[in-house]
Write a protein that holds these residues in place. Sequence first.
Motif, short mmCIF file in Angstrom:
data_model
loop_
_atom_site.label_atom_id
_atom_site.label_comp_id
_atom_site.label_asym_id
_atom_site.label_seq_id
_atom_site.Cartn_x
_atom_site.Cartn_y
_atom_site.Cartn_z
N HIS A 396 0.33 -0.79 -0.14
CA HIS A 396 -0.05 0.00 0.15
C HIS A 396 0.76 1.06 -0.08
O HIS A 396 0.91 1.91 -1.07
N GLU A 397 1.81 1.25 0.98
CA GLU A 397 2.81 2.09 0.90
C GLU A 397 3.09 3.07 -0.18
O GLU A 397 3.35 3.54 -0.73
N GLU A 400 1.22 3.75 -3.28
CA GLU A 400 0.06 5.43 -2.92
C GLU A 400 1.10 6.20 -3.19
O GLU A 400 1.66 7.18 -3.96
N GLU A 401 2.98 6.11 -3.36
CA GLU A 401 3.83 6.79 -3.36
C GLU A 401 3.77 6.88 -4.62
O GLU A 401 4.28 8.71 -5.01
N TYR A 404 -0.75 5.61 -6.42
CA TYR A 404 -1.41 4.80 -7.14
C TYR A 404 -2.99 5.09 -5.62
O TYR A 404 -2.60 5.29 -4.63
N THR A 405 -4.36 4.89 -6.09
CA THR A 405 -5.44 4.98 -4.91
C THR A 405 -5.74 3.99 -4.12
O THR A 405 -5.30 2.63 -4.86
N ASP A 406 -6.99 3.83 -3.10
CA ASP A 406 -6.90 2.80 -2.28
C ASP A 406 -7.96 1.73 -3.00
O ASP A 406 -7.40 1.05 -3.94
N ILE A 409 -5.34 -0.30 -5.73
CA ILE A 409 -4.91 -1.13 -4.90
C ILE A 409 -5.13 -1.96 -4.18
O ILE A 409 -5.38 -2.62 -4.96
#
Lengths: 424, 417
Positions: A396-397, A400-401, A404-406, A409
Amino acid sequence: MTSKMLEGIRVIDMTEVWAGPMGNSLLADLGADVIKIESFPRQSSITRTSRGVALDGDGPPWERNSLHHMANRNKRNLTLNIRSDEGAEALRKLISIADVLVDGYSAGTLQRIGFGWDDVHELNPNLVMLSMPGWGVTGPYQGYVTLGSGLDSTSGHAMLRGYPGQPVEEIPSILHTDATGALGVVQAVLAGLFQREKNDNGMFIDMSQTEAFVWQMPGATAEYDLNGRVPPRLGNADPHVVPHGCYRAGGGEASEASPESSEPSWVVIAARNDAQWHGIATASGNPEWADIEHPWSTVVGRLRARADIDAGLAAYAATGTAEEISDAISTAGGIAAPVKHAVSFLSDPQFAERGWLQSVEHAYMGLQLMPGFLWSISPDEASVEIPCGLLGERNHEILEEIGYTDKEISELEDSGVIGNVYPT
Amino acid sequence: MSSRQQSTVSQPDLTMDGLVQPFEGIRVIEIGGSIAAAGASKILSDFGADVIKIEPPDGGEARRLPPFPGDVPHLDRGGYHLALDTGKRSIVLEIDMPSGVQLLLDLARGSDVVIIHLPPKQARMVLAVLDRFGDDGPSTVTMTPHGLEGPYADHEEDDISIFARTNRMLRHSYTGEEPLRYAPYVPTLQWASTATSATMAAIWGRRHDGIRRSIEVVATEALSGNVDSWYIPWAFTGSNQVRSLGNQVAYSEGYFPCSDGYLFLSVTVPQFLKRLCEAIGFPELAEDPRIHDPLQQEEHYGEFRDAVNTYLSVRTRYEAFHELQSKGVLCAPLIDVSEAMTDPQAVARQTYVEVEQNAGVGVTTIAGPPFRIRGQSENPWQIKPAPLFGEHTAELLTEIGYSSEEQLALFRAGVTS
């Protein structure tokens, strides 16, 4: 990782087994941000899957494999099925913001799936890409597969090891080129980064793990090159240094190491010069061995008395444990060392004084004392900020960097492009 | 004081044929005269750094270690020196006196890093002297067997005793037998390579954050901490398997006879074993629990070995190597050093290169680049001859501003050679 020397350098680690993963951990120890990409859903790394090296306990076996913990501290872990369109797209995004890509696959593997040098250079003209096949990227062995033990065979090193006269079948296999290759990664990457500053352009680096090692045998190479002789196996002897050997110590067993076995303990003793020999003579209770009248007091006298001196030291070595003998000789100015088992790392007073072993808390392994760093740095000492990473722990981390959105993901998870549990 | 601006050592022209080298413009001082120190700065030198080798008046270990051509000792002709000191500049200096210390300071001024391999007491003296530069001084990489401080700090060690302390020597043997070292000086040069890595990082860090660093590279830590020490499997499993089980015990790795020598085979995991069984024409073995079940393997090792030997007995090392590799089998021919230098892969890649040496040695063949930077016309790695003993003493003293009268005085007083 609190070391700041390589701060700001982002490295993508696409390596498996030992040399590559260890090299990337060393870059991380020096302060680089290392993102380890692991194959998913296929388990490909033998260090996560091999048998017999995981402690019983909670959690998936691939998180407890000791062979994996040996080479993967201080990295951020991402799983990715790079053979899927979505996985390949995520990898392209990562590459576009990375400084370094370390490719540990056989020559041509990444190229076949669209991540060869031309591809990644187009994505990121400043990228330093290091490929590190055992025998290099080019040449007739291109694409051949090996572990470090195979490279020991083709480097000539294996034929230098072992006892004189011992059958070849009994030469132990070793993995030294993994250790040399790990340092080769650090050196090649840093040379590449320096070169990038000069040329203002990324580059491809071809590191043969064989070539990263063979410079460590200049004596053997020169013996053949200068004198036309293939060096023989010497065992522990040195043709010009007496004593220079390994002796069975007394005190019976390496009891700490192996309580149930009858394994003897061993001590190494050597003297390059008369002063060191004086130390050995004194420690062994035979100070007369170093008297000017005694034939053993001189370099040449000792060379001529090799067998007698070995017998004398063997008798002395049997009077104490390996640690007692080596401490006595070292304190008196000779050269000696116990032949250590790993357990002795825990009782080594010098390691203890320097605080070398590191306490590391791991989700499934609990609190462990792990080997320390290869160097100590002032003012920004290295530290274990991230223990051996869990599978997909930072998916996720990291995603996101790179934007990518939640929701995106979650979709990658649902479609099996990323994950943190291997399917059964 | 900003001593970095006071440098008067000129930068030699390290570009040849327009080649830009990664460490061009970087100056490294190497002190100690040992194999470890020589090894630590070699790769930096070959990739373009100006490495100034401060040598002890007796030449030190790097120049005294055999082999020599024709077995005739000579400070300029040793095989280790010729291979490890390539492209460096040599100055012979007695650093155990104030005049020598002053010269050391003048050489170090404006340098990027000083690599020190001396007995701890001397090393502490040199570090204290370099501290006079304050934050402007060069970074330091100090190599010791055990560290600058601690109960073992002053113990003398050598290649084999350091190795013994790192767990590898015990593993490099079978139960009940005498533990063995690796080839001579391989452990020492592995330690040196660790120092090379730290040195490069220190230079990079300094160039980007301006911080002067003091780094220690301790031999026992450099070796015990690298990936092949096997401490972690012991710590995790508490295994009493102190040593290697040996090649006789299926199925790890080992050397198998061919018609003209031996082939190394690795079947450490099931998929490697499967590939091998298929490639040698016994695919059914891969399915046979007597062969793949860890609990039955040892008892049936002979059957496995017979199958492998049947295949290999009618093939040379290289025939079997190419044929098995084409089927994905992990294998390698067992060859000696002379064969390694003429192995087809080594020849195709120029793994070994020739260099015209000084000192009447002529052309020697030594290991080529440890890695190859592509993307410009040629790898920016360049091998130059190793320096004669003290070859650059006068050149360097002149560069740091010593007059010829002063140089004569230093020589006469035994400070330089």
